[in-house]
Design an enzyme around this catalytic site. Structure first.
Site, PDB file in Angstrom:
ATOM      1  N   SER A 236      42.513  21.546   1.141  1.00  0.00           N
ATOM      2  CA  SER A 236      43.194  22.708   0.580  1.00  0.00           C
ATOM      3  C   SER A 236      44.029  22.327  -0.634  1.00  0.00           C
ATOM      4  O   SER A 236      43.585  22.454  -1.768  1.00  0.00           O
ATOM      5  CB  SER A 236      44.067  23.373   1.649  1.00  0.00           C
ATOM      6  OG  SER A 236      44.656  24.545   1.133  1.00  0.00           O
ATOM      7  N   ARG A 237      45.250  21.841  -0.416  1.00  0.00           N
ATOM      8  CA  ARG A 237      46.124  21.424  -1.508  1.00  0.00           C
ATOM      9  C   ARG A 237      46.833  20.139  -1.096  1.00  0.00           C
ATOM     10  O   ARG A 237      47.300  20.001   0.039  1.00  0.00           O
ATOM     11  CB  ARG A 237      47.150  22.511  -1.847  1.00  0.00           C
ATOM     12  CG  ARG A 237      46.566  23.714  -2.571  1.00  0.00           C
ATOM     13  CD  ARG A 237      46.086  23.354  -3.968  1.00  0.00           C
ATOM     14  NE  ARG A 237      45.531  24.490  -4.699  1.00  0.00           N
ATOM     15  CZ  ARG A 237      44.241  24.795  -4.733  1.00  0.00           C
ATOM     16  NH1 ARG A 237      43.370  24.052  -4.050  1.00  0.00           N
ATOM     17  NH2 ARG A 237      43.806  25.825  -5.417  1.00  0.00           N
ATOM     18  N   ASP A 261      40.398  15.567   0.356  1.00  0.00           N
ATOM     19  CA  ASP A 261      39.739  15.995  -0.882  1.00  0.00           C
ATOM     20  C   ASP A 261      40.765  16.364  -1.941  1.00  0.00           C
ATOM     21  O   ASP A 261      40.396  16.663  -3.077  1.00  0.00           O
ATOM     22  CB  ASP A 261      38.825  17.195  -0.602  1.00  0.00           C
ATOM     23  CG  ASP A 261      38.011  17.592  -1.829  1.00  0.00           C
ATOM     24  OD1 ASP A 261      37.348  16.708  -2.404  1.00  0.00           O
ATOM     25  OD2 ASP A 261      38.048  18.774  -2.217  1.00  0.00           O
ATOM     26  N   GLU A 266      47.507  14.495  -7.757  1.00  0.00           N
ATOM     27  CA  GLU A 266      46.160  14.357  -8.318  1.00  0.00           C
ATOM     28  C   GLU A 266      46.069  14.732  -9.793  1.00  0.00           C
ATOM     29  O   GLU A 266      45.132  14.305 -10.488  1.00  0.00           O
ATOM     30  CB  GLU A 266      45.168  15.188  -7.526  1.00  0.00           C
ATOM     31  CG  GLU A 266      45.332  16.689  -7.680  1.00  0.00           C
ATOM     32  CD  GLU A 266      44.333  17.462  -6.824  1.00  0.00           C
ATOM     33  OE1 GLU A 266      43.581  18.275  -7.392  1.00  0.00           O
ATOM     34  OE2 GLU A 266      44.297  17.251  -5.592  1.00  0.00           O
ATOM     35  N   HIS A 298      38.703  16.397  -5.114  1.00  0.00           N
ATOM     36  CA  HIS A 298      38.792  17.854  -5.193  1.00  0.00           C
ATOM     37  C   HIS A 298      37.433  18.490  -5.471  1.00  0.00           C
ATOM     38  O   HIS A 298      37.295  19.325  -6.368  1.00  0.00           O
ATOM     39  CB  HIS A 298      39.800  18.255  -6.288  1.00  0.00           C
ATOM     40  CG  HIS A 298      40.464  19.570  -6.007  1.00  0.00           C
ATOM     41  ND1 HIS A 298      41.808  19.800  -6.228  1.00  0.00           N
ATOM     42  CD2 HIS A 298      39.979  20.739  -5.524  1.00  0.00           C
ATOM     43  CE1 HIS A 298      42.112  21.048  -5.919  1.00  0.00           C
ATOM     44  NE2 HIS A 298      41.017  21.635  -5.477  1.00  0.00           N
ATOM     45  N   GLN A 299      36.436  18.105  -4.685  1.00  0.00           N
ATOM     46  CA  GLN A 299      35.091  18.607  -4.901  1.00  0.00           C
ATOM     47  C   GLN A 299      34.620  19.565  -3.818  1.00  0.00           C
ATOM     48  O   GLN A 299      33.466  20.021  -3.861  1.00  0.00           O
ATOM     49  CB  GLN A 299      34.107  17.437  -5.010  1.00  0.00           C
ATOM     50  CG  GLN A 299      33.834  16.716  -3.703  1.00  0.00           C
ATOM     51  CD  GLN A 299      32.825  15.592  -3.845  1.00  0.00           C
ATOM     52  OE1 GLN A 299      33.190  14.475  -4.167  1.00  0.00           O
ATOM     53  NE2 GLN A 299      31.546  15.896  -3.597  1.00  0.00           N
ATOM     54  N   ALA A 300      35.483  19.917  -2.884  1.00  0.00           N
ATOM     55  CA  ALA A 300      35.041  20.754  -1.765  1.00  0.00           C
ATOM     56  C   ALA A 300      34.459  22.081  -2.241  1.00  0.00           C
ATOM     57  O   ALA A 300      33.482  22.582  -1.675  1.00  0.00           O
ATOM     58  CB  ALA A 300      36.205  20.997  -0.804  1.00  0.00           C
TER      59      ALA A 300
END
Length: 337
Positions: A236-237, A261, A266, A298-300
């Site tokens: 999520s975050r 993720d 980031e 962060h590719q979800a």
């Protein structure tokens, strides 16, 4: 009119251009930039009435002031999250801001499960071994998830999709949210206090937005009540997890596996090639040293289906702006609305 988009990825650009050209034909042109929008790059937006931003752009008060003074009137954020935008400053500057409030929840839910299975079954370690023709099974023992407990923190569309997959695995379902989702109740999910969820779940997956109340939702106290062999997944975050507390738990030998993720620091790292640089973020570098931690960048959300929907909604938000309309995607209404 030329519209400029920031942080556009190579695989994303064709979908964005196709959707843009279909909607605007010869009326507007799209300029795609790979760089992120921040205080250093904001001069590139000069003269652009509409700016398309991403979640890793920095739209603080200073950047928004520069945008407004440079002629920008509308910001189309091509993501669901918008914690990178100072909405109060945007409102003061008379800027219209819209986001993508919905896209395929299955993209994120399925990826969260990919992380969960990868860390539980030691997939990365196994692949690294077999590439070197080491076919031993030592250290690769996993466990069945059937009959165990999944804790779903946040039961909106993505959380509900994650819970549905967990149900397919034959897991007991616990959930926490400010409001109950009938679809989750129909799956047999039981809503419980957050502390109880952390204490009983064998797998904890985070699906809530990053807000002041959810910042460091998983802190030292939460980690302390989790099972020593629990799996923790965050797609999520990054700010939902206190990285320092997580590192301390991992150093103590706790948690069976962690799949991340997202990461709270980031920005300026994810989506970029840092392979030839020294990693100055010591916490991120330390996370990478644990064999039971899997970090992706962060590719979800990054499926053709989801990115296509994001492009379509972003273009629709821009069309609404030009037509003087607002929608459920509008975060800050234009001055003329």
């Amino acid at each position: 009119m030329e519209i400029v988009a920031y942080g556009v990825l190579a695989d994303e650009e064709p979908l964005l251009r196709e959707t843009f050209d279909k909607a605007f034909a010869d009326r507007h042109e799209l300029r795609c930039l790979g760089l992120f929008l921040d205080r250093d790059t904001v001069p590139t937006a000069l003269g652009h009435e509409v700016v398309i931003s991403g979640v890793n752009d920095t739209l603080d008060a200073e950047v928004l002031r520069a945008l407004a003074e440079g002629g920008t009137r509308m910001i189309a954020q091509r993501s669901t999250g918008y914690n990178n935008i100072d909405l109060g400053a945007a409102r003061e500057r008379g800027l219209s801001v819209a986001r993508v409030s919905f896209y395929s929840p299955y993209s994120v839910a399925e990826f969260a499960w990919t992380l969960a299975l990868a860390v539980d079954r030691r997939i990365v370690r196994a692949v690294q071994r077999t590439r070197e023709f080491d076919f031993r099974l030592d250290g690769l023992m996993g466990r069945d998830l059937r009959g165990r407990t999944a804790g779903v923190v946040g039961t909106g569309k993505i959380g509900a999709a994650f819970a549905s997959i967990a149900r397919g695995f034959g897991m007991r379902l616990l959930g926490w949210d400010i409001a109950e989702n009938p679809d989750c109740l129909a799956l047999g999910l039981e809503y419980v206090p957050l502390r109880r969820l952390f204490a009983e779940a064998d797998l904890v997956s985070l699906h809530v937005p990053l807000l002041p109340d959810t910042h460091h939702l998983v802190d030292a106290e939460a980690l302390a009540v989790m099972k020593d062999d629990a799996l923790l997944i965050n797609s999520s975050r990054g700010g939902l997890v206190d990285t320092d507390a997580l590192l301390q738990a991992l150093r103590s030998g706790r948690l069976r596996g962690v799949g991340l993720d997202v990461y709270e620091e980031e920005a300026g790292v994810f989506f970029l090639d840092k392979s030839l640089e020294v990693m100055t973020d010591e916490r991120l570098a330390r996370l990478m040293t644990f064999s039971n931690v899997l970090v992706t960048s962060h590719q979800a959300y990054f499926t053709r289906d989801a990115v296509g929907q994001i492009a379509e909604t972003t273009v629709a938000n821009i069309e609404d702006y030009f037509a003087g309309r607002t929608s459920d995607n509008t975060l800050v209404r234009p001055v003329t609305a």
